[in-house]
Design a protein around this motif. Structure first.
Motif, PDB file in Angstrom:
ATOM      1  N   UNK A 194      -9.400  20.322 -10.869  1.00 14.60           N
ATOM      2  CA  UNK A 194     -10.309  19.915  -9.808  1.00 14.60           C
ATOM      3  C   UNK A 194      -9.510  19.394  -8.611  1.00 14.60           C
ATOM      4  N   UNK A 195     -10.158  19.291  -7.465  1.00 15.25           N
ATOM      5  CA  UNK A 195      -9.481  19.062  -6.191  1.00 15.25           C
ATOM      6  C   UNK A 195      -8.522  17.871  -6.187  1.00 15.25           C
ATOM      7  N   UNK A 196      -9.014  16.683  -6.539  1.00 17.42           N
ATOM      8  CA  UNK A 196      -8.192  15.483  -6.389  1.00 17.42           C
ATOM      9  C   UNK A 196      -7.001  15.460  -7.345  1.00 17.42           C
ATOM     10  N   UNK A 256     -10.406  15.987   5.065  1.00 14.09           N
ATOM     11  CA  UNK A 256     -10.214  14.560   5.349  1.00 14.09           C
ATOM     12  C   UNK A 256      -9.806  13.812   4.086  1.00 14.09           C
ATOM     13  N   UNK A 257     -10.413  14.189   2.969  1.00 14.83           N
ATOM     14  CA  UNK A 257     -10.044  13.591   1.684  1.00 14.83           C
ATOM     15  C   UNK A 257      -8.575  13.874   1.370  1.00 14.83           C
ATOM     16  N   UNK A 258      -8.164  15.128   1.554  1.00 18.31           N
ATOM     17  CA  UNK A 258      -6.773  15.498   1.254  1.00 18.31           C
ATOM     18  C   UNK A 258      -5.803  14.764   2.177  1.00 18.31           C
ATOM     19  N   UNK A 259      -6.168  14.603   3.432  1.00 18.38           N
ATOM     20  CA  UNK A 259      -5.311  13.833   4.341  1.00 18.38           C
ATOM     21  C   UNK A 259      -5.149  12.391   3.857  1.00 18.38           C
ATOM     22  N   UNK A 260      -6.254  11.775   3.435  1.00 15.60           N
ATOM     23  CA  UNK A 260      -6.177  10.408   2.919  1.00 15.60           C
ATOM     24  C   UNK A 260      -5.309  10.356   1.664  1.00 15.60           C
ATOM     25  N   UNK A 261      -5.498  11.308   0.768  1.00 12.84           N
ATOM     26  CA  UNK A 261      -4.701  11.344  -0.462  1.00 12.84           C
ATOM     27  C   UNK A 261      -3.219  11.516  -0.142  1.00 12.84           C
ATOM     28  N   UNK A 262      -2.897  12.386   0.806  1.00 12.67           N
ATOM     29  CA  UNK A 262      -1.500  12.583   1.220  1.00 12.67           C
ATOM     30  C   UNK A 262      -0.892  11.278   1.732  1.00 12.67           C
ATOM     31  N   UNK A 263      -1.648  10.555   2.527  1.00 15.60           N
ATOM     32  CA  UNK A 263      -1.133   9.307   3.108  1.00 15.60           C
ATOM     33  C   UNK A 263      -0.916   8.245   2.027  1.00 15.60           C
ATOM     34  N   UNK A 264      -1.846   8.159   1.072  1.00 13.82           N
ATOM     35  CA  UNK A 264      -1.685   7.199  -0.029  1.00 13.82           C
ATOM     36  C   UNK A 264      -0.466   7.565  -0.869  1.00 13.82           C
ATOM     37  N   UNK A 265      -0.306   8.858  -1.143  1.00 17.27           N
ATOM     38  CA  UNK A 265       0.836   9.301  -1.938  1.00 17.27           C
ATOM     39  C   UNK A 265       2.153   9.029  -1.227  1.00 17.27           C
ATOM     40  N   UNK A 266       2.193   9.248   0.080  1.00 16.28           N
ATOM     41  CA  UNK A 266       3.415   8.947   0.839  1.00 16.28           C
ATOM     42  C   UNK A 266       3.787   7.480   0.692  1.00 16.28           C
ATOM     43  N   UNK A 267       2.765   6.614   0.787  1.00 12.78           N
ATOM     44  CA  UNK A 267       3.013   5.177   0.664  1.00 12.78           C
ATOM     45  C   UNK A 267       3.510   4.826  -0.740  1.00 12.78           C
ATOM     46  N   UNK A 268       2.851   5.360  -1.782  1.00 13.00           N
ATOM     47  CA  UNK A 268       3.197   5.011  -3.158  1.00 13.00           C
ATOM     48  C   UNK A 268       4.551   5.575  -3.569  1.00 13.00           C
ATOM     49  N   UNK A 269       4.910   6.741  -3.015  1.00 12.29           N
ATOM     50  CA  UNK A 269       6.171   7.392  -3.393  1.00 12.29           C
ATOM     51  C   UNK A 269       7.323   7.040  -2.458  1.00 12.29           C
ATOM     52  N   UNK A 270       7.051   6.204  -1.460  1.00 11.43           N
ATOM     53  CA  UNK A 270       8.104   5.806  -0.537  1.00 11.43           C
ATOM     54  C   UNK A 270       8.548   6.907   0.404  1.00 11.43           C
TER      55      UNK A 270
END
Length: 348
Positions: A194-196, A256-270
């Motif tokens: 699924x997407x997320x 928009x959801x994918x953009x938010x997920x990308x930004x959260x992942x960037x933050x969590x993965x440094x």
């Protein structure tokens, strides 16, 4: 009370099993699951030794097996979550969805009717379904419990059929049924088709993130733990013969959801902000892709007192943290046959 919960090793089902096993120690919870690709007993490691929990491996499409199971255990209630649920797979193999979602549901209904005869005191057959049975919305409006069914995919058609059979058993035989229709779920333990979870796994591994069409399709998103709470409320407080829509009270375009997920992942993965967005790849749109789903949850909120506990942003961050903290689970479910499915689905 003896409760048969079907599909309890799956994504939503495992969260419902955990809630009921822990919250209601006086209930006996029987988890029936075929353990297909999406069923995973690792999801329930924390409750597998609980004295009020029993796992049963079996297939709801096997009518003789289901009849014997009901006679052996004398269930007082059924919570039916077992289903084939991925739209893409339904397009490839629609008959599998008919067998499980339609025939399997009818087997359970018939077995319950035969066991309970006409003495329905203290009995419940609770059928958990999807908002996809309502079809597609335009730019405005919400799905209510009175919205006419208009399924557009083999998956949603099979779920619509199962919903109709559940209500038919209520009207014809008096079987004490309850139905709920939910929006898109997300959260821990979600199989990455699924997407997320698919996007999250790909971002983590620096692989392209496939987005159908232009990413303009809109969905309402429901945190799976909130959905389990709603199921608890419907089971215990919902009225027999009634339907309850369950949604997260939010709408997001896929992109928009994918953009938010990308930004959260960037933050969590440094990673530097914007890095993961470069992985987004637009792919040919799904056949018959519904434009917009949006649920009116006011009935369950007003009548049963349920409400989402997290915003989508909060729930998505919790989801990311769970997947990053459970890499072994993710690696286990994305090995073998998953790789072949992924290649066939997204590398055309």
């Amino acid at each position: 009370m003896k409760i048969l919960l079907t599909g309890g090793a799956g994504f939503i089902g495992s969260h419902v099993v955990r809630l009921f096993v822990n919250k209601y120690p006086h209930y006996q919870i029987f988890n029936l699951d075929k353990l297909t690709y999406a069923g995973n007993l690792q999801n329930l490691k924390d409750v597998e030794d609980a004295p009020n929990y029993t796992f049963l491996k079996g297939d709801i499409t096997d009518q003789e097996f289901i009849n014997n199971l009901f006679q052996e255990h004398q269930f007082d209630a059924v919570m039916h979550l077992a289903a084939e649920s991925h739209v893409d797979r339904s397009i490839t193999d629609p008959m599998a969805f008919v067998r499980t979602n339609v025939n399997g549901t009818c087997n359970l209904l018939h077995a319950a009717k035969e066991l309970w005869k006409s003495d329905f005191t203290g009995k419940t057959f609770y059928h958990i379904s999807t908002d996809e049975v309502y079809g597609s919305l335009g730019e405005t409006g919400l799905f209510t419990e009175e919205t006419a069914y208009d399924p557009r995919s083999p998956y949603s058609a099979s779920k619509a059929s199962s919903d109709h059979f559940v209500r038919a058993y209520y009207h014809t035989y008096g079987l004490p049924v309850k139905v709920s229709n939910c929006s898109n779920n997300y959260g821990p333990n979600h199989f990455p088709e699924k997407l997320i979870p698919l996007a999250l796994n790909n971002i983590k591994n620096n692989k392209s993130v496939p987005v159908y069409g232009k990413g303009e399709n809109i969905r309402d998103w429901l945190y799976v733990i909130d959905h389990a709470r709603a199921i608890d409320d419907v089971f215990h407080k919902g009225k027999v013969g009634e339907t309850y829509n369950i949604g997260g009270v939010n709408e997001w375009r896929n992109i928009d959801l994918i953009h938010l997920l990308c930004d959260i992942m960037d933050e969590k993965l440094g990673r530097e902000q914007g890095t993961s967005r470069k992985l987004i790849t637009f792919v040919t749109d799904r056949a018959g892709h519904d434009l917009r789903y949006a649920i009116d949850s006011s009935k369950i909120m007003k009548e049963l007192g349920w409400a989402p506990s997290v915003t989508f942003e909060e729930g998505l961050e919790k989801t990311v943290e769970w997947y990053l903290d459970n890499e072994e689970w993710l690696n286990n479910v994305t090995s073998g046959s998953y790789q072949e499915y992924y290649k066939g689905q997204y590398t055309r």
